[in-house]
Motif scaffolding. Structure first.
Motif, PDB file in Angstrom:
ATOM      1  N   THR A   1      43.265  54.371  33.937  1.00 47.02           N
ATOM      2  CA  THR A   1      43.886  53.393  34.647  1.00 47.02           C
ATOM      3  C   THR A   1      43.590  53.208  35.695  1.00 47.02           C
ATOM      4  OG1 THR A   1      44.308  55.880  35.171  1.00 47.02           O
ATOM      5  CG2 THR A   1      45.870  54.861  34.434  1.00 47.02           C
ATOM      6  N   ASP A   2      42.281  53.542  36.122  1.00 46.76           N
ATOM      7  CA  ASP A   2      41.771  53.350  37.455  1.00 46.76           C
ATOM      8  C   ASP A   2      40.204  51.219  36.696  1.00 46.76           C
ATOM      9  OD1 ASP A   2      41.892  55.722  38.616  1.00 46.76           O
ATOM     10  OD2 ASP A   2      40.095  56.449  38.364  1.00 46.76           O
ATOM     11  N   ALA A   3      40.143  52.394  36.011  1.00 45.51           N
ATOM     12  CA  ALA A   3      39.715  51.205  35.298  1.00 45.51           C
ATOM     13  C   ALA A   3      40.620  49.100  35.219  1.00 45.51           C
ATOM     14  CB  ALA A   3      39.148  50.796  33.378  1.00 45.51           C
ATOM     15  N   ALA A   4      41.911  49.186  35.035  1.00 46.85           N
ATOM     16  CA  ALA A   4      43.112  49.106  35.010  1.00 46.85           C
ATOM     17  C   ALA A   4      43.242  48.272  36.522  1.00 46.85           C
ATOM     18  CB  ALA A   4      44.068  49.943  34.126  1.00 46.85           C
ATOM     19  N   ARG A   5      43.327  49.200  37.237  1.00 41.59           N
ATOM     20  CA  ARG A   5      43.027  48.845  38.358  1.00 41.59           C
ATOM     21  C   ARG A   5      41.811  48.282  39.110  1.00 41.59           C
ATOM     22  NH1 ARG A   5      40.392  50.963  42.518  1.00 41.59           N
ATOM     23  NH2 ARG A   5      40.105  52.235  41.633  1.00 41.59           N
ATOM     24  N   ILE A   6      40.623  48.413  38.282  1.00 40.16           N
ATOM     25  CA  ILE A   6      39.547  47.234  39.014  1.00 40.16           C
ATOM     26  C   ILE A   6      39.927  46.058  38.384  1.00 40.16           C
ATOM     27  CG2 ILE A   6      37.081  47.658  38.869  1.00 40.16           C
ATOM     28  CD1 ILE A   6      37.119  50.770  38.583  1.00 40.16           C
ATOM     29  N   MET A   7      40.282  46.062  37.066  1.00 39.64           N
ATOM     30  CA  MET A   7      40.242  44.863  36.542  1.00 39.64           C
ATOM     31  C   MET A   7      41.615  43.770  36.796  1.00 39.64           C
ATOM     32  SD  MET A   7      40.529  44.665  32.224  1.00 39.64           S
ATOM     33  CE  MET A   7      39.051  44.961  31.774  1.00 39.64           C
ATOM     34  N   ARG A   8      42.595  44.163  37.421  1.00 39.02           N
ATOM     35  CA  ARG A   8      43.595  43.513  38.137  1.00 39.02           C
ATOM     36  C   ARG A   8      42.868  42.921  39.424  1.00 39.02           C
ATOM     37  NH1 ARG A   8      47.554  44.283  34.718  1.00 39.02           N
ATOM     38  NH2 ARG A   8      48.362  46.348  34.062  1.00 39.02           N
ATOM     39  N   GLU A   9      42.522  44.275  40.172  1.00 39.28           N
ATOM     40  CA  GLU A   9      41.458  43.532  41.404  1.00 39.28           C
ATOM     41  C   GLU A   9      40.895  42.495  40.887  1.00 39.28           C
ATOM     42  OE1 GLU A   9      41.731  47.913  43.655  1.00 39.28           O
ATOM     43  OE2 GLU A   9      39.781  46.780  42.824  1.00 39.28           O
ATOM     44  N   ARG A  10      40.100  42.424  39.723  1.00 37.07           N
ATOM     45  CA  ARG A  10      38.923  41.112  39.350  1.00 37.07           C
ATOM     46  C   ARG A  10      39.735  40.208  38.811  1.00 37.07           C
ATOM     47  NH1 ARG A  10      34.044  45.781  38.870  1.00 37.07           N
ATOM     48  NH2 ARG A  10      34.429  46.187  41.157  1.00 37.07           N
ATOM     49  N   ASN A  11      40.977  40.074  38.853  1.00 43.72           N
ATOM     50  CA  ASN A  11      41.364  39.606  37.894  1.00 43.72           C
ATOM     51  C   ASN A  11      41.201  38.251  38.066  1.00 43.72           C
ATOM     52  OD1 ASN A  11      42.946  38.585  36.304  1.00 43.72           O
ATOM     53  ND2 ASN A  11      44.871  37.825  37.348  1.00 43.72           N
ATOM     54  N   ARG A  12      41.108  37.629  38.931  1.00 40.92           N
ATOM     55  CA  ARG A  12      40.502  35.518  39.430  1.00 40.92           C
ATOM     56  C   ARG A  12      38.793  35.808  38.127  1.00 40.92           C
ATOM     57  NH1 ARG A  12      41.937  31.006  40.929  1.00 40.92           N
ATOM     58  NH2 ARG A  12      43.964  31.309  41.496  1.00 40.92           N
ATOM     59  N   ALA A  13      37.985  36.596  38.691  1.00 40.69           N
ATOM     60  CA  ALA A  13      36.314  36.489  37.883  1.00 40.69           C
ATOM     61  C   ALA A  13      36.349  36.666  36.730  1.00 40.69           C
ATOM     62  CB  ALA A  13      35.681  37.443  39.331  1.00 40.69           C
ATOM     63  N   LEU A  14      37.038  37.839  35.880  1.00 44.13           N
ATOM     64  CA  LEU A  14      37.494  37.739  34.685  1.00 44.13           C
ATOM     65  C   LEU A  14      38.085  36.747  33.903  1.00 44.13           C
ATOM     66  CD1 LEU A  14      38.738  42.024  35.499  1.00 44.13           C
ATOM     67  CD2 LEU A  14      36.334  40.957  34.611  1.00 44.13           C
ATOM     68  N   SER A  15      39.022  36.125  34.976  1.00 49.32           N
ATOM     69  CA  SER A  15      40.064  35.081  34.428  1.00 49.32           C
ATOM     70  C   SER A  15      39.112  33.930  34.298  1.00 49.32           C
ATOM     71  CB  SER A  15      40.826  34.438  35.273  1.00 49.32           C
ATOM     72  OG  SER A  15      41.891  35.629  35.016  1.00 49.32           O
ATOM     73  N   GLU A  16      37.892  33.326  35.114  1.00 49.40           N
ATOM     74  CA  GLU A  16      36.806  32.706  35.749  1.00 49.40           C
ATOM     75  C   GLU A  16      36.312  33.101  33.974  1.00 49.40           C
ATOM     76  OE1 GLU A  16      35.612  32.315  39.073  1.00 49.40           O
ATOM     77  OE2 GLU A  16      37.503  30.985  40.151  1.00 49.40           O
ATOM     78  N   LEU A  17      35.901  33.830  34.260  1.00 49.53           N
ATOM     79  CA  LEU A  17      34.669  34.507  32.623  1.00 49.53           C
ATOM     80  C   LEU A  17      35.682  33.795  31.538  1.00 49.53           C
ATOM     81  CD1 LEU A  17      31.566  35.119  32.367  1.00 49.53           C
ATOM     82  CD2 LEU A  17      32.607  37.485  32.087  1.00 49.53           C
ATOM     83  N   GLU A  18      36.101  33.999  31.401  1.00 48.78           N
ATOM     84  CA  GLU A  18      36.861  34.402  29.675  1.00 48.78           C
ATOM     85  C   GLU A  18      37.334  32.832  30.022  1.00 48.78           C
ATOM     86  OE1 GLU A  18      38.413  36.565  28.236  1.00 48.78           O
ATOM     87  OE2 GLU A  18      40.178  35.314  26.532  1.00 48.78           O
ATOM     88  N   THR A  19      37.327  32.230  30.814  1.00 43.68           N
ATOM     89  CA  THR A  19      37.676  30.781  30.080  1.00 43.68           C
ATOM     90  C   THR A  19      35.842  29.523  30.614  1.00 43.68           C
ATOM     91  OG1 THR A  19      39.608  30.634  31.982  1.00 43.68           O
ATOM     92  CG2 THR A  19      38.236  27.950  32.103  1.00 43.68           C
ATOM     93  N   TRP A  20      35.092  30.376  31.083  1.00 46.01           N
ATOM     94  CA  TRP A  20      33.640  29.680  31.054  1.00 46.01           C
ATOM     95  C   TRP A  20      33.702  29.816  29.215  1.00 46.01           C
ATOM     96  CZ3 TRP A  20      31.075  27.131  33.116  1.00 46.01           C
ATOM     97  CH2 TRP A  20      31.046  26.700  34.810  1.00 46.01           C
ATOM     98  N   ASP A  21      33.641  31.383  28.936  1.00 46.19           N
ATOM     99  CA  ASP A  21      33.460  31.815  27.604  1.00 46.19           C
ATOM    100  C   ASP A  21      34.336  31.278  26.253  1.00 46.19           C
ATOM    101  OD1 ASP A  21      31.466  33.679  26.265  1.00 46.19           O
ATOM    102  OD2 ASP A  21      33.079  35.252  26.558  1.00 46.19           O
TER     103      ASP A  21
END
Ligand code: NAD
Ligand code: BTL
Length: 485
Positions: free
Chosen positions: A75-95
């Motif tokens: 659940t801590d990992a989920a929270r971090i992921m949500r906090e970084r959603n934009r950066a992770l989404s950009e990476l998903e788009t690059w990938d």
């Protein structure tokens, strides 16, 4: 790519990034331009060995922690992921090339949902007590051991968590091999799990093509393999795993039916067909690519569909106004182009799209064929691209028989205002993940997976727990033991 989103090495093993440039170089291509944006190396046997031994060692300790402690990490990992959603989404788009408009709401968010959901379940995974007179049996729900996850390229963040979250919640360790086409996102998932407190070795990522996957699948220390990929790969991996009596989950391809009855709400049915064919440029396993439309509504449906498809905003995936991006690779684009040519050659009527866009990157137009018949190639084979085949039908019994006449069985959808008919028809369609007056919703609370050639096992929901744990039963005798001699 910004510093924040850039993974710093090819692999993630034993709680840290790991490089071994002796492995074959794998270029990471940005689908919107065709430019190489990063390069990873396939895992050498030494990297595979490091990942597996780290997982074996970590798994014992991880399984000894309480479910609540494991759940807290997830659940801590989920929270971090949500906090970084934009950066992770950009990476998903690059990938992947999927538009940011999609990745902002469908990828890291879905991955975080899985971490949160299975994190929440971890504390309540239990066995049971079975009273047998004065004796009794109790069951222990135990982890399987080291699990291998192998991913497809369309949802790299989501797939790593749909496999990793239930595996870790149950006390397993995982070695995850992303698709060689989209190797970046799973590395960030591993990094975040470490940051959230996962012990080193509990979740490892190694890169490579099928050979690396095969090394992992056949290793005797691996208890379970979960693959998301095509049916041909599924057959190979399932056979190799079965030879060693390993557990499997197979999330494979589809050619799913979406049935639109005359009485359906036209706008909703067209929306369902668009979502079920053109989201992620059609690169979605569960897509309803055989759209059966009842004759009375057919022309109105096609007219409205063509009109709406023409308004798709095709362009730079990083522009949040874009809602239709490129195909993931030149290879996939060419596969889809060949299917479009076949559709035309076999006599289907092109209603929208059909062409490659004259710009850099791997862009195809969203394409709709009408007057498709059951025997045409585009009605039988999974295309995995933005090609919708519209077929017409007369009666309910006819459409059920035709919809089921396929080797696949991943998904199915029905649009009708007659809810009795909706439930009746869905009950008769042979598919694992179904929809009534909707298409392609995949909440973590619902089991996801296919029947027939589309797969074995289920991801998500409480059902996934059964696929990442096993029961040990313990008979306890309270009195003396009787023996014949
Ligand atoms: N059911 C689902 O949940 C789901 C979700 C997404 C994609 N898919 C399916 O995935 C396919 C598209 O993805 P793809 O082109 O990456 O699929 P693919 O079968 O080519 O590859 C999938 C993964 O398997 C690996 N692999 C290939 N050969 C292997 C072997 N012999 N042993 C072990 N691993 C091996 C690949 O490296 C890759 O990581 C489509 O058919 C799609 O329907 C299914
Ligand atoms: C699971 N899903 C439908 C989101 C992606 C499959 O390709």
């Amino acid at each position: 790519m910004s510093y924040e989103t850039q993974p710093t090495a090819s692999h993630y093993v034993n709680g840290a990034y790991l490089e071994d440039s002796a492995g074959a170089a794998i270029p990471v291509i940005y689908p919107a331009t065709g430019a190489e944006i990063a390069r990873v190396h396939a895992a050498t046997p030494a990297v595979v060995e490091a990942a597996l031994s780290a997982a074996v060692e970590a798994q014992t300790l991880w399984a000894e922690m309480t479910g609540r402690a494991r759940g807290r990490v997830l659940t801590d990992a989920a929270r971090i992921m949500r906090e970084r959603n934009r950066a992770l989404s950009e990476l998903e788009t690059w990938d992947t090339g999927k538009p940011l408009q999609e990745t902002l709401v469908a990828d890291a968010t879905s991955a975080a949902d899985a971490l949160e959901y299975f994190g929440g379940l971890a504390a309540s995974l239990t066995g049971e007590h079975i009273q047998l007179g004065e004796d009794w049996v109790y069951t222990r729900r135990e982890p399987l051991g080291v699990c291998v996850g192998i991913g497809a390229w369309n949802y790299p963040t989501q797939i790593s968590c749909w496999k990793g979250a239930p595996a870790l919640a149950c006390g397993n360790a995982m070695v995850f091999k992303p698709s060689e086409t989209t190797p970046l996102c799973a590395l960030k998932v591993a990094e975040i799990l470490t940051e959230a407190g996962a012990p080193a070795g509990v979740f490892n990522v190694v890169q490579g093509m099928g050979e690396v996957g095969s090394l992992l699948v056949t290793d005797p220390r691996v208890a379970k393999v979960s693959l998301t990929g095509s049916v041909p790969t599924g057959r190979k991996v399932y056979a190799a795993a079965a030879a060693e009596m390993k557990h499997v989950t197979m999330e494979l391809g589809g050619k799913s039916p979406l049935v639109v009855f005359d009485d359906a709400d036209l706008e909703n049915a067209v929306s369902g067909a668009i979502n079920g064919n053109f989201y992620s440029s059609g690169q979605v396993c569960s897509n309803g690519t055989r759209v059966f439309v009842q004759r009375g509504i057919k022309e109105a449906f096609l007219a409205r569909l063509a009109e709406r498809v023409k308004s798709a905003v095709i362009g730079d995936p990083m522009d949040e106004a874009t809602n239709f991006g490129p195909m993931v690779s030149q290879r996939q684009m060419e596969i889809v182009q060949r299917y479009i040519e076949k559709g035309i050659a076999e006599g289907a009527r092109l209603v929208a799209g059909g062409k490659r866009l004259e710009r850099e990157g791997f862009y195809l137009e969203p394409t709709v064929f009408a007057d498709v018949t059951d025997g045409m190639t585009i009605a039988m084979e999974e295309i995995f691209g933005p090609v919708m085949a519209v077929l017409d039908f007369e009666t309910e019994d006819e459409v059920i028989a035709r919809a089921n006449d396929t080797a696949f069985g991943l998904s199915a959808g029905v649009f009708t205002r007659d809810l009795s008919r909706g439930h009746r028809v869905i009950g008769k369609l042979r598919a694992g993940s179904c929809f009534i007056n909707s298409y392609n919703d995949a909440p973590v609370e619902a089991p996801f997976g296919g029947v027939k050639a589309s797969g074995v096992g289920r991801e998500n929901s409480k059902a996934a727990i059964e696929h990442y744990s096993q029961l040990k039963s313990v008979y306890v005798r309270m009195g003396d033991v009787e023996a014949p001699y």
